[in-house]
Design a protein around this motif. Structure first.
Motif, PDB file in Angstrom:
ATOM      1  N   PRO A  42       0.800  -1.237   0.000  1.00  0.00           N
ATOM      2  CA  PRO A  42       0.000   0.000   0.000  1.00  0.00           C
ATOM      3  C   PRO A  42       0.829   1.282   0.000  1.00  0.00           C
ATOM      4  O   PRO A  42       0.287   2.349  -0.263  1.00  0.00           O
ATOM      5  N   PRO A  59      -2.282   6.882  -3.869  1.00  0.00           N
ATOM      6  CA  PRO A  59      -3.685   6.557  -4.177  1.00  0.00           C
ATOM      7  C   PRO A  59      -4.318   7.648  -5.051  1.00  0.00           C
ATOM      8  O   PRO A  59      -3.834   8.786  -5.093  1.00  0.00           O
ATOM      9  N   TYR A  85      -3.702  11.691  -8.799  1.00  0.00           N
ATOM     10  CA  TYR A  85      -3.240  11.190  -7.506  1.00  0.00           C
ATOM     11  C   TYR A  85      -3.518  12.212  -6.410  1.00  0.00           C
ATOM     12  O   TYR A  85      -3.656  13.417  -6.679  1.00  0.00           O
ATOM     13  N   LYS A 104      -1.867   7.728   6.321  1.00  0.00           N
ATOM     14  CA  LYS A 104      -2.625   6.487   6.502  1.00  0.00           C
ATOM     15  C   LYS A 104      -2.381   5.839   7.866  1.00  0.00           C
ATOM     16  O   LYS A 104      -3.282   5.254   8.459  1.00  0.00           O
TER      17      LYS A 104
END
Length: 585
Positions: A122, A127, A135, A152
């Motif tokens: 990840p 993302p 993005y 995150k």
């Protein structure tokens, strides 16, 4: 002094317990950073000298005190002199502070471990934004690994004053981390003694795997060359020697009371001199070994980033000047830049702001320590490896083993003095005492899972132990040599090991080690005064980078309380003992 207490199954188990405790995260993330900052291989010279004149003697002293007195830190120092009861209490408080925040690292390691099974990882890519058109801007301005860590994982706030809410995923990982620690300490040495075999050996297995993989990575030799090329001019820098002494001091875990607690479970005639030498040498060898692994991976990361930078510059030049594909390479890039600057100056000047200045040396010079090295730099290197999920799982399991091993020592420093109390153990089962300690630490530890939690984590990491431990170990050394008496201590050691300590140990205890500790103490005090307003690194999401800010008054008050809470115990304990004796007379 002798009292009935459980013992280690054998001397090897005690050595494993000490190694599991002493060989911790500092060996993996702080020693390589200091090597990098202070001249690579040149740093090993002051480091090894400080090991001989400071590390070994003080480790031997603490092990001998714990083994002879057969009690935890509070009882051991009270036995040496009633006026020293505050020294043991100070050690317990420092260990309590350490346990509050240290297990948060294990929670983060669990979080990363659970995410290591995804493909791709990840933190490998940025993302997409909500509209799926581009993005996320914060990630683009930073890097995917930084974004995963700061947004995150921590969901970090812009400053320490903006507390934010508890991050429940991190809180759940913290519950798991404390549950694992509780299960390991549930039945004292009976459980801990078995666990340390795993927590002490598994990190070495992972490090060996990483060494083999690291040495085969492209650019690994750049990192190793950087590490082992000594910058001998750094030997004239006083801070190099200060940092070497500090690293030895903290990596061995002196002053926390954990070593005294572990040694109190030894057989009375165990050769603690031999154990002090073995543990010291293994600890320092591990630091150097971990640095070789780190710098091979660091060299790979730096070379990867450098070549990526070069390739982007090549692409920009080819597209702008319509050059033939393959006409530019790393080898001829500088020559071609000079050629274009001389033959097409106006166009080159227009393009110049877009051409990055790529430097392998600058990439290798980027010094990172602590959580930045453990969770950002390593993660960035891992994502670029083949079979990255496997290496990610191995790495975070290693971090967990190192973290849990250190936590076993921290909790032993708290629990041993508590379970030494006949009043407490006669009314409360050991399992409930252990559970109570874990529960209190967990509840306080929730403060580190809020959005501003990482800023408070840094405060505890930087200020909860530094000055306090220096004062504790200084008082310990002076107390043994000049209160208890070095001749009396010499006789005790003769009973323990069958021979008197050599002149080397006595000179180190009586003169050299106290002088080094006083020097460190003076350095830190003057450094704090000279620094002025204390500052911290805050994450700026709009720029995708860290910015420096001043600590607010509330944070400064907490820093003062952290330092005072433990150090005040030493004079206060002596004063209360004096008043009690005067009152009784």
């Amino acid at each position: 002094m002798e009292k009935s207490r459980p013992l280690w199954d054998n001397p090897l188990q005690f050595v494993f317990a000490c190694i599991s405790y002493a060989v911790g995260l500092g060996n993996v993330w702080r020693f390589p950073y200091l090597c990098q900052m202070h001249g690579g291989g040149g740093f090993l010279i002051p480091y090894l000298i400080m090991l001989i004149v400071e590390g070994m003697p003080l480790l031997y002293l603490e092990l001998a005190v714990g083994q002879h007195m057969r009690q935890g830190s509070i009882g051991a120092w009270r036995a040496i002199s009633p006026y020293l009861c505050g020294v043991g209490i100070a050690s317990v408080i420092v260990s309590f502070f350490l346990s509050m925040y240290y297990n948060v690292i294990n929670a983060w390691a669990f979080w990363y471990l659970f995410h290591s099974f995804q493909d791709p990882l990840p933190w490998a890519n940025c993302p997409l934004n909500i509209n799926h058109t581009d993005y996320v801007e914060e990630c683009e301005k930073a890097t995917p690994t930084q974004y995963f860590w700061y947004r995150k994982t921590l969901n970090i706030s812009p400053s320490i004053e903006e507390s934010g809410s508890i991050q429940w995923e991190q809180a759940a990982c913290l519950v798991l981390a404390w549950l694992v620690v509780y299960l390991c300490i549930l039945r004292g040495t009976e459980h801990t003694g078995k666990v340390v075999y795993v927590t002490a050996t598994l990190p070495y297995v992972v490090l060996i795997i990483y060494l083999i993989r690291g040495l085969t990575l492209h650019g690994a030799m750049n990192g190793l060359t950087y590490m082992f090329t000594p910058k001998l001019e750094q030997l004239a820098n006083p801070k190099t020697w200060i940092n070497a002494a500090t690293q030895i001091f903290f990596s061995l875990g002196l002053g926390f009371g954990s070593l005294i607690a572990f040694a109190s479970y030894n057989e009375p005639n165990t050769n603690c001199e031999r154990h002090a030498i073995i543990v010291s040498l293994i600890n320092s060898t591990t630091s150097i070994f971990a640095s070789i692994v780190t710098f091979s991976i660091y060299g790979f990361k730096a070379t990867f980033n450098y070549e990526n930078c070069i390739n982007k510059v090549i692409l920009v030049l080819i597209n702008f000047f319509d050059l033939e594909e393959g006409s530019l390479s790393i080898e001829n890039l500088e020559d071609m830049k000079q050629f274009l600057a001389s033959t097409r100056p106006s166009e080159y000047a227009e393009l110049l702001p877009q051409i990055k200045n790529c430097s392998l040396e600058a990439e290798l010079d980027t010094a990172v320590q602590g959580t930045g090295l453990a969770f950002i730099v390593y993660s960035e290197a891992i994502k670029n490896m083949e079979v990255s999920q496997l290496y990610s799982v191995l790495y975070f399991i290693m971090l967990l083993m190192l973290g849990i091993g250190s936590m076993l020592g921290n909790t032993a420093a708290i629990l041993t003095p508590l379970t030494d109390s006949k009043f407490l153990t006669s009314h409360v089962p050991r399992e409930m005492i252990s559970g109570g300690v874990c529960l209190i630490n967990f509840i306080v530890g929730l403060a580190f899972t809020i959005e501003a939690g990482n800023y408070w984590f840094d405060i505890f990491n930087d200020y909860a132990a530094t000055l306090s431990l220096l004062l504790i170990v200084l008082v310990e050394t002076v107390a043994v040599c000049y209160v208890y008496g070095i001749k009396r201590f010499e006789k005790d050691l003769c009973v323990i090991s069958g021979h008197k300590p050599s002149w080397y140990w006595k000179i180190m205890w009586a003169f050299v080690s106290p002088v080094i500790i006083v020097s460190l103490f003076i350095f830190y005090i003057t450094d704090y005064i000279r620094t002025g307003t204390l500052q911290y690194q805050a994450w700026d999401a709009t720029e995708g980078q860290l910015v420096t800010k001043d600590y607010p008054s509330g944070a400064l008050a907490v820093i003062g309380l952290l330092v005072a809470a433990s150090t005040v115990c030493i004079p206060l304990g002596a004063l209360l003992t004096f008043i009690t004796k005067r009152t009784n007379h």
